[in-house]
Scaffold this active site. Structure first.
Site, PDB file in Angstrom:
ATOM      1  N   ASP B 194       0.894  -1.149   0.000  1.00 20.82           N
ATOM      2  CA  ASP B 194       0.000   0.000   0.000  1.00 20.82           C
ATOM      3  C   ASP B 194       0.933   1.198   0.000  1.00 20.82           C
ATOM      4  O   ASP B 194       1.478   1.555   1.044  1.00 20.82           O
ATOM      5  CB  ASP B 194      -0.898   0.004   1.231  1.00 20.82           C
ATOM      6  CG  ASP B 194      -1.970   1.058   1.107  1.00 20.82           C
ATOM      7  OD1 ASP B 194      -1.644   2.190   0.675  1.00 20.82           O
ATOM      8  OD2 ASP B 194      -3.144   0.776   1.410  1.00 20.82           O
ATOM      9  N   HIS B 195       1.167   1.775  -1.185  1.00 18.16           N
ATOM     10  CA  HIS B 195       2.273   2.734  -1.252  1.00 18.16           C
ATOM     11  C   HIS B 195       2.010   3.996  -0.428  1.00 18.16           C
ATOM     12  O   HIS B 195       2.928   4.731  -0.115  1.00 18.16           O
ATOM     13  CB  HIS B 195       2.638   3.079  -2.703  1.00 18.16           C
ATOM     14  CG  HIS B 195       1.611   3.867  -3.417  1.00 18.16           C
ATOM     15  ND1 HIS B 195       0.621   3.285  -4.163  1.00 18.16           N
ATOM     16  CD2 HIS B 195       1.419   5.188  -3.491  1.00 18.16           C
ATOM     17  CE1 HIS B 195      -0.137   4.237  -4.669  1.00 18.16           C
ATOM     18  NE2 HIS B 195       0.316   5.400  -4.291  1.00 18.16           N
ATOM     19  N   HIS B 258      -5.925   2.685   0.587  1.00 16.38           N
ATOM     20  CA  HIS B 258      -5.151   3.832   1.078  1.00 16.38           C
ATOM     21  C   HIS B 258      -5.880   4.633   2.159  1.00 16.38           C
ATOM     22  O   HIS B 258      -5.319   4.940   3.198  1.00 16.38           O
ATOM     23  CB  HIS B 258      -4.828   4.787  -0.061  1.00 16.38           C
ATOM     24  CG  HIS B 258      -4.200   4.115  -1.240  1.00 16.38           C
ATOM     25  ND1 HIS B 258      -3.236   3.158  -1.100  1.00 16.38           N
ATOM     26  CD2 HIS B 258      -4.409   4.252  -2.571  1.00 16.38           C
ATOM     27  CE1 HIS B 258      -2.863   2.738  -2.303  1.00 16.38           C
ATOM     28  NE2 HIS B 258      -3.560   3.385  -3.211  1.00 16.38           N
TER      29      HIS B 258
HETATM   30  N1  NAP Z   1       1.623   1.782 -13.102  1.00 15.12           N
HETATM   31  C1  NAP Z   1       1.589   2.273 -11.905  1.00 15.12           C
HETATM   32  O1  NAP Z   1       2.079   3.370 -11.652  1.00 15.12           O
HETATM   33  C2  NAP Z   1       0.952   1.481 -10.775  1.00 15.12           C
HETATM   34  C3  NAP Z   1       0.765   2.115  -9.528  1.00 15.12           C
HETATM   35  C4  NAP Z   1       0.243   1.363  -8.461  1.00 15.12           C
HETATM   36  C5  NAP Z   1      -0.078   0.035  -8.646  1.00 15.12           C
HETATM   37  N2  NAP Z   1       0.096  -0.559  -9.874  1.00 15.12           N
HETATM   38  C6  NAP Z   1      -0.221  -1.984 -10.007  1.00 15.12           C
HETATM   39  O2  NAP Z   1       0.903  -2.646 -10.527  1.00 15.12           O
HETATM   40  C7  NAP Z   1       0.524  -3.695 -11.382  1.00 15.12           C
HETATM   41  C8  NAP Z   1       1.184  -3.550 -12.728  1.00 15.12           C
HETATM   42  O3  NAP Z   1       0.813  -2.336 -13.345  1.00 15.12           O
HETATM   43  P1  NAP Z   1       1.456  -1.809 -14.679  1.00 15.12           P
HETATM   44  O4  NAP Z   1       0.865  -0.483 -14.910  1.00 15.12           O
HETATM   45  O5  NAP Z   1       2.915  -1.924 -14.586  1.00 15.12           O
HETATM   46  O6  NAP Z   1       0.918  -2.868 -15.774  1.00 15.12           O
HETATM   47  P2  NAP Z   1       1.298  -2.989 -17.315  1.00 15.12           P
HETATM   48  O7  NAP Z   1       2.031  -1.784 -17.754  1.00 15.12           O
HETATM   49  O8  NAP Z   1       0.058  -3.366 -18.006  1.00 15.12           O
HETATM   50  O9  NAP Z   1       2.317  -4.216 -17.328  1.00 15.12           O
HETATM   51  C9  NAP Z   1       1.896  -5.564 -17.364  1.00 15.12           C
HETATM   52  C10 NAP Z   1       3.099  -6.485 -17.384  1.00 15.12           C
HETATM   53  O10 NAP Z   1       2.666  -7.834 -17.301  1.00 15.12           O
HETATM   54  C11 NAP Z   1       3.253  -8.585 -18.367  1.00 15.12           C
HETATM   55  N3  NAP Z   1       2.307  -9.620 -18.799  1.00 15.12           N
HETATM   56  C12 NAP Z   1       1.001  -9.474 -19.076  1.00 15.12           C
HETATM   57  N4  NAP Z   1       0.478 -10.670 -19.389  1.00 15.12           N
HETATM   58  C13 NAP Z   1       1.465 -11.578 -19.276  1.00 15.12           C
HETATM   59  C14 NAP Z   1       1.541 -12.989 -19.447  1.00 15.12           C
HETATM   60  N5  NAP Z   1       0.480 -13.723 -19.775  1.00 15.12           N
HETATM   61  N6  NAP Z   1       2.719 -13.600 -19.254  1.00 15.12           N
HETATM   62  C15 NAP Z   1       3.811 -12.890 -18.939  1.00 15.12           C
HETATM   63  N7  NAP Z   1       3.811 -11.553 -18.755  1.00 15.12           N
HETATM   64  C16 NAP Z   1       2.641 -10.912 -18.924  1.00 15.12           C
HETATM   65  C17 NAP Z   1       3.513  -7.601 -19.435  1.00 15.12           C
HETATM   66  O11 NAP Z   1       4.551  -8.151 -20.220  1.00 15.12           O
HETATM   67  P3  NAP Z   1       4.632  -7.957 -21.845  1.00 15.12           P
HETATM   68  O12 NAP Z   1       4.980  -6.547 -22.035  1.00 15.12           O
HETATM   69  O13 NAP Z   1       5.725  -8.877 -22.221  1.00 15.12           O
HETATM   70  O14 NAP Z   1       3.292  -8.322 -22.377  1.00 15.12           O
HETATM   71  C18 NAP Z   1       3.953  -6.382 -18.611  1.00 15.12           C
HETATM   72  O15 NAP Z   1       5.302  -6.558 -18.221  1.00 15.12           O
HETATM   73  C19 NAP Z   1      -0.985  -3.675 -11.413  1.00 15.12           C
HETATM   74  O16 NAP Z   1      -1.435  -4.609 -10.482  1.00 15.12           O
HETATM   75  C20 NAP Z   1      -1.324  -2.276 -10.993  1.00 15.12           C
HETATM   76  O17 NAP Z   1      -2.571  -2.202 -10.346  1.00 15.12           O
HETATM   77  C21 NAP Z   1       0.606   0.153 -10.913  1.00 15.12           C
END
Ligand code: NAP
Lengths: 366, 509
Positions: B194-195, B258
Site C-alpha cells: 500500500d504505497h 489507502h
Molecule cells: N503503473 C503504476 O504506476 C501502478 C501504480 C500502483 C499500482 N500498480 C499496479 O501494478 C501492477 C502492474 O501495473 P502496470 O501499470 O505496470 O501494468 P502494465 O504496464 O500493463 O504491465 C503488465 C506487465 O505484465 C506482463 N504480462 C502481461 N500478461 C502476461 C503474461 N500472460 N505472461 C507474462 N507476462 C505478462 C507484461 O509483459 P509484456 O509486455 O511482455 O506483455 C507487462 O510486463 C498492477 O497490479 C497495478 O494495479 C501500478
C-alpha cells in the site's frame, strides 16, 4: 566601533558578499522587515548554525560553505569572524537572506544569515553576541574552523547542542582532544535546554563513514563472519593530511573486534583479543588518489577483505576472498567536500554514540 | 554471530543481498517506480551489494534491450538524477527472463537461473518475488511459484512475495487470493503493497501522535469534534486508465486500501510495541470497529457516489466521466465518493470521520484534518468570529507537512479574534527530499520488516466494510442514486449536505 580588516576581506565586504551592513541593535528588526516586504517568501528555519573562525581572511569561503549547507538545511546562519589580535573591542555586522525556489517552483524558501566581524579579545562578548542572536527553541550547531582557541570556553560550549570540528589539521591534537573531553563532560549550561551531553562531530571521523559502512557490508554474509575470529592483520592506508581518519578507522575496527592495544612501535600497533590472539595493525601514509583513505585490508585464516577507493573517489570497491569464494562489488564513495560532510551530519542527526566510544581509543593512538 | 561492524552504524535492520524477481517487468510500474527505486537505493548505498534483479515478462527481449529501456526511463524519472557510471554498475545486475505467467517451463528455467547464480556467489539464497503484473495474474503466478517449488526457501535463505494492489475486488476474491498467497508463502513472508504507507507523512502520523506529549491526551471524543480525510485529484481518465478504472471506481481503488489505512493510523490505540504485528494488531481493531451500513438506506444516508460532468481544470475544458476514453457511456462507476464513517469504540464514540475521494476536482491534495471541539461557551466564545475551532492538518501530498489553526486576538483596543495558522512543511524544514514510497517499501520487504504492509485480516475486514456499500449500489432493489458535479469543482452538493446536516462543512482546501 571600527575593525581593521585584512585586504581580501575588505574586497568581499565592498562587493556586498555578506549583505547589508546593519547596526548591532537592529539585526532582528531589519530581518523582520526584509521578510515582511518580500512577497512569496517563506522564512524557513530548523536550527541555528554558526561557523566560527579566527581567520577572517577565509570568511568569503565560509560564506560559500553556508551557501551550500543552507540549500539543504534551512537555518538561521551565523558567520563569526574573530580577529583576536586587535586591541580594543569592535564589532561589525551584516545581514542577508539566502533564498531558493521552493518545491514545484512555488514561492521562495529563505534562510537568513548574520555575519559578525569581531576585533579585540573579549570572551564573554563572543558568547553574548552568539546568544542574543539565536532563534529561540531551535538547537545551535557550531562548526568550529581550525584549532580550539581560548575562546572555546565553558560559557560558550554549554550553549552548543552539536559541535562540528576537524581535527585533521590540528598542529597539536593532544591538548585539543583534552579540551573536547572536558567540554563533553561539562554540565549543561544554565541557559541551554539541551538534555544530554554536548554532541561532537569530528570531520576526520565522518570522512570514514562510508568506509565503515563498507567494512560492515564485507561482513554481512554469514560465511564471511566465520573469519572474524581469524583476522590477525589490518592495514590502513591514508593520505598525509588524513592520518586522523586512519586512526579513527583503526580504533573503530579494533574496538568492534574486541581487541585492546598492547604495544606500539612507530606506525605499527599490536592488539590482543580476549582469548589472547594477536592482531597487528599498520597505518601507512601514501600520497595517492583523492580519497582520505585509499584502502583498508583485513586478513587472517586464509581470508582477505578489502575496501579500495576508486581513483576519483566516487565509489568504494569491496573485495572479499575466502574459501572458494571471491567477490567484488561497489558502494557509494565518501562525500567529497567539508560542506558535504557537514550536510551529512546534519541530515543524519542522532547522538553519534560511536564517536564517543572510539575517540578515547583513537586519542590513545596519537 | 552478529556482524560487530553493524553496531551503532544503522538504526534499521539492513537487508541481506537477494534476487528480486519482478513479474510484469516490461510494465509501467517496473519502469517508472520499481527500477528507479532500486537505483536510488543503490545510489545511497542502501541496496545490499550482490543483489540482482530478474525481470519476467512474455515479450522477446535480450538483457541488453531490457536494460536499455530501463535506462531511458530512469534518466527521466529518477529522484536523485541519473549517473551513467553508477547505472552501469547497477544495471550489470539486471537481467531479463522471457516467460508466460502460466508456463511451468518458464518457472523451471527461472529456478535454474536463480540457483546457478546463487551457487556462484557467497551469501544465502534469498529471493524476493514481486508481483507487478495486472491483478488477474496474481493467483496464476503464485500457483506456479508453488508448483515449481520456487516458494520454498533454500538452505539458510528466505523467499518472500510482494503483491501489488488491488488485492481482490471484494471480500470473496480477496479471501481467495489470500488463500492462494498463504498456500504459497506464510503470512509473515507475504507483503501487500500500500504505497501510501511508504509516504513520510503517513509514517509521521504515529510519531506526531505518540512522541509528542501534547496531542495524545486530546486525541479522543472528548476533545475532537470530527475528522476529515480528503484525497482530491485533478486527473481524469487520461492515458488509457479508464479501462481499469471503470471496473473499479473510487471506493475500491482508493478507499478500501489507502484511505482506510490512513484512517486506521489516525484512529488506532497506542500499540504495545513497534513491531509489525504490534502496530497491525491495533490498526485492524479500528477497521473491525467501523460501523457497517446494514442496508441500502443506510448507505444512501452515509455515502455519496458521484460522476463528474464536463467542466474545466486550470482553465482547460475537460470531458465528463461518461464521455471519457474507455468508459462505458452508461457506466454506474463512481469517480467520486464521500462517506461518513463511525468507529464504534470507546475512544471515538460520537466522532464522525468524513472521507472524500474524487477525480477531476479543483486541485490535487491529500490531507487529514482533525477538527477539535469548541472550548466551553463562556468568555471569548460569545464574541463573533469566523472560524472558531482548532484544526490540525496533516498534509500527505503534494507539500507534505502539517499545520495548526488557532484563534488569536486582532491588534486593537477591542477584543476581536481571528484564526491564525502555524505551518510546518517538510520540504522547507528538512533539506533532504523524502524518498519515494517504493524505495522505503522495497528496502523493508528485503529486510523482512512488514510494518508498512497490509496484513491479511486488515485487507479482509476492509473489504467487508466496502462490500456493503458496493452491494447497495449495484445489487439492491433501491440503489442509492448517482450524484453529479462539474469537473473542476469540489464535488457534488450531496456531499456538502452529508456534513451540513450535522452542522459541519468540508474544509476549504
Ligand atoms: N503503473 C503504476 O504506476 C501502478 C501504480 C500502483 C499500482 N500498480 C499496479 O501494478 C501492477 C502492474 O501495473 P502496470 O501499470 O505496470 O501494468 P502494465 O504496464 O500493463 O504491465 C503488465 C506487465 O505484465 C506482463 N504480462 C502481461 N500478461 C502476461 C503474461 N500472460 N505472461 C507474462 N507476462 C505478462 C507484461 O509483459 P509484456 O509486455 O511482455 O506483455 C507487462 O510486463 C498492477 O497490479 C497495478 O494495479 C501500478
Amino acid at each position: 566601533m571600527e575593525v581593521t580588516i585584512p585586504a581580501p576581506l575588505r574586497v568581499a565586504i565592498d562587493d556586498g558578499l555578506f549583505g547589508e551592513e546593519t547596526p548591532l541593535g537592529e539585526i532582528d528588526l531589519r530581518l523582520d522587515k526584509y521578510f515582511s516586504v518580500e512577497p512569496g517568501v517563506t522564512r524557513a528555519s530548523l536550527m541555528n548554525l554558526a561557523i566560527y573562525t579566527e581567520h577572517p581572511e577565509s570568511l568569503a569561503d565560509d560564506d560559500e560553505s553556508l551557501n551550500r549547507i543552507t540549500r539543504n538545511h534551512a537555518c538561521r546562519a551565523l558567520l563569526l569572524g574573530v580577529l583576536p589580535d586587535l586591541g580594543g573591542l569592535s564589532v561589525r555586522c551584516w545581514i542577508k537572506a539566502r533564498c531558493q525556489l521552493g518545491p514545484d517552483a512555488k514561492g521562495k524558501l529563505c534562510s537568513e544569515q548574520v555575519t559578525f566581524l569581531l576585533g579585540g579579545d573579549c570572551q564573554s562578548c563572543l558568547t553574548n553576541l552568539v546568544f542574543c542572536h539565536l532563534r529561540s527553541d531551535l538547537p545551535l550547531v557550531m562548526w568550529w574552523r581550525g584549532e580550539l582557541s581560548h575562546h572555546f570556553q565553558e560559557s560558550l560550549y554549554t550553549l552548543i547542542d552539536r559541535l562540528i570540528l576537524d581535527s585533521s589539521r590540528w598542529a597539536n591534537p593532544v591538548p585539543q582532544f583534552a579540551k573536547i573531553a572536558q567540554a563533553v563532560t561539562a554540565p549543561t549550561g544554565r541557559l541551554s535546554d539541551r538534555r544530554g551531553q554536548l554532541l561532537v562531530h569530528d570531520l576526520a571521523y565522518t570522512r570514514g563513514h562510508q568506509h565503515r559502512r563498507a567494512v560492515a557490508v564485507l561482513f554481512d554474509p554469514p560465511a564471511a563472519r566465520q573469519f572474524l575470529p581469524e583476522i590477525n592483520r589490518i592495514e590502513i592506508v591514508h593520505t598525509p593530511t588524513h592520518r586522523h581518519t586512519g586512526l579513527y578507522l583503526a580504533a573503530w575496527i579494533t574496538r568492534q573486534l574486541g581487541a585492546e592495544l598492547v604495544q606500539r612501535v612507530g606506525a605499527a600497533y599490536h592488539y590482543e583479543r580476549p582469548g589472547g590472539a594477536r592482531i597487528s595493525l599498520s597505518l601507512l601514509e601514501q600520497n595517492r588518489g583523492t580519497s582520505a583513505i585509499p584502502s583498508i585490508l583485513l586478513e587472517g585464516g586464509g581470508a582477505r577483505f578489502e575496501v579500495i577507493a576508486s581513483e576519483a573517489s566516487l565509489l568504494l570497491e569491496i573485495r572479499s576472498r575466502f574459501g572458494v569464494h571471491q567477490t567484488s562489488s561497489f558502494l557509494p564513495g565518501p562525500s567529497q567536500g567539508d560542506e558535504d560532510l557537514v550536510n551529512e551530519i546534519l541530515m543524519r542527526g542522532g547522538s553519534n554514540l560511536l564517536l564517543a566510544q572510539v575517540l578515547p581509543r583513537m586519542a590513545a593512538m596519537l | 554471530m552478529d556482524n560487530p561492524f553493524r553496531e551503532f552504524l544503522v538504526s534499521r535492520s539492513s537487508p541481506e543481498p537477494c534476487s528480486v524477481v519482478i513479474f510484469g517487468a516490461t510494465g509501467d510500474l517496473t519502469h517508472r517506480k520499481l527500477i528507479p527505486a532500486l537505483y536510488n537505493l543503490a545510489k545511497e548505498g542502501d541496496l545490499p551489494p550482490g543483489s540482482r534483479v530478474i525481470g519476467v515478462a512474455r515479450r522477446e527481449k535480450t538483457d541488453q534491450e531490457f536494460r536499455e529501456e530501463l535506462r531511458e526511463m530512469n534518466r527521466k524519472v529518477s529522484r536523485q538524477g541519473h549517473d551513467e557510471t553508477l547505472w552501469e554498475r547497477f544495471a550489470a545486475g539486471i537481467s531479463y527472463h522471457r516467460s508466460e505467467f502460466n508456463d511451468p517451463e518458464g518457472y523451471r528455467s527461472l529456478g535454474q537461473r536463480l540457483t546457478d547464480r546463487e551457487l556462484s556467489e557467497p551469501g544465502r539464497p534469498n529471493r524476493l518475488f514481486y508481483l507487478a503484473s495486472a491483478p488477474e495474474f496474481f493467483d496464476v503466478i503464485l500457483d506456479q511459484l508453488r508448483e515449481s517449488g520456487l516458494n520454498e526457501p533454500g538452505e539458510g535463505g528466505w523467499t518472500r512475495a510482494v503483491v501489488e494492489k488491488p488485492f481482490g475486488t471484494d471480500l470473496v476474491t480477496a479471501e481467495r487470493l489470500n488463500a492462494v498467497a498463504n498456500a504459497t508463502f506464510p503470512e509473515r513472508d507475504t507483503y501487500r503493497i500500500d504505497h501510501y504507507l511508504g509516504k513520510e507523512t503517513a509514517q509521521n502520523i504515529m510519531v506526531i501522535r505518540f512522541a509528542n506529549a501534547i496531542y495524545e491526551p486530546l486525541w479522543n471524543s472528548r476533545y475532537i469534534d470530527h475528522v476529515q480525510i480528503t484525497c482530491a485529484e485533478t486527473l481524469g481518465m487520461e492515458g488509457g486508465r479508464g479501462g481499469y478504472y471503470d471496473t473499479a471506481g473510487a471506493l475500491r481503488d482508493m478507499v478500501q486500501n489507502h484511505l482506510l489505512q490512513l484512517l486506521s493510523l489516525i484512529a488506532m490505540e497506542p500499540p504495545a510495541d513497534l513491531t509489525a504485528d504490534g502496530i497491525r494488531d491495533e490498526k485492524v481493531k479500528v477497521i473491525k470497529s467501523l460501523r457497517r451500513y446494514p442496508d441500502a438506506r443506510a448507505v444512501a444516508d452515509n455515502v455519496v457516489r458521484a460522476q463528474y460532468q464536463a467542466g474545466s481544470i486550470l482553465g482547460q475544458p475537460v470531458r465528463g466521466y461518461l464521455a471519457e476514453d474507455r468508459i462505458n457511456p452508461r457506466s454506474m462507476t463512481e469517480p467520486y465518493v464521500a462517506l461518513k464513517i463511525n468507529i464504534d469504540n470507546w475512544r471515538w464514540e460520537g466522532v464522525p470521520f468524513y472521507m472524500r475521494m474524487g477525480k477531476r476536482l479543483a486541485k490535487k491534495v491529500t490531507e487529514i484534518s482533525i477538527h477539535f471541539k469548541e472550548p466551553p461557551g463562556v468568555l471569548f466564545n460569545r464574541l463573533p468570529v469566523t472560524a472558531r475551532k482548532n484544526v490540525l492538518v496533516l498534509r500527505i501530498q503534494p507539500d507534505e507537512g502539517m499545520s495548526l489553526r488557532m484563534l488569536s486576538k486582532m491588534p486593537g483596543p477591542s477584543i476581536r479574534m481571528e484564526p491564525v495558522k502555524m505551518d510546518f512543511q517538510y520540504s522547507t524544514s528538512f533539506g533532504k527530499p523524502s524518498p519515494e514510497a517504493y524505495e522505503r517499501l522495497l528496502l523493508d520487504a528485503m529486510a523482512g520488516d512488514a510494518t508498512l504492509f497490509a496484513r491479511r485480516d486488515e485487507v479482509e475486514h476492509a473489504w467487508r466494510f466496502i462490500d456493503d456499500i458496493e452491494h447497495a449500489w449495484h445489487k439492491s432493489n433501491s440503489p442509492p442514486p448517482m450524484a453529479y458535479y462539474e469537473a473542476g469543482t469540489w464535488g457534488p452538493e450531496e456531499a456538502d449536505t452529508l456534513l451540513s446536516r450535522d452542522g459541519r462543512v468540508w474544509r476549504r482546501l
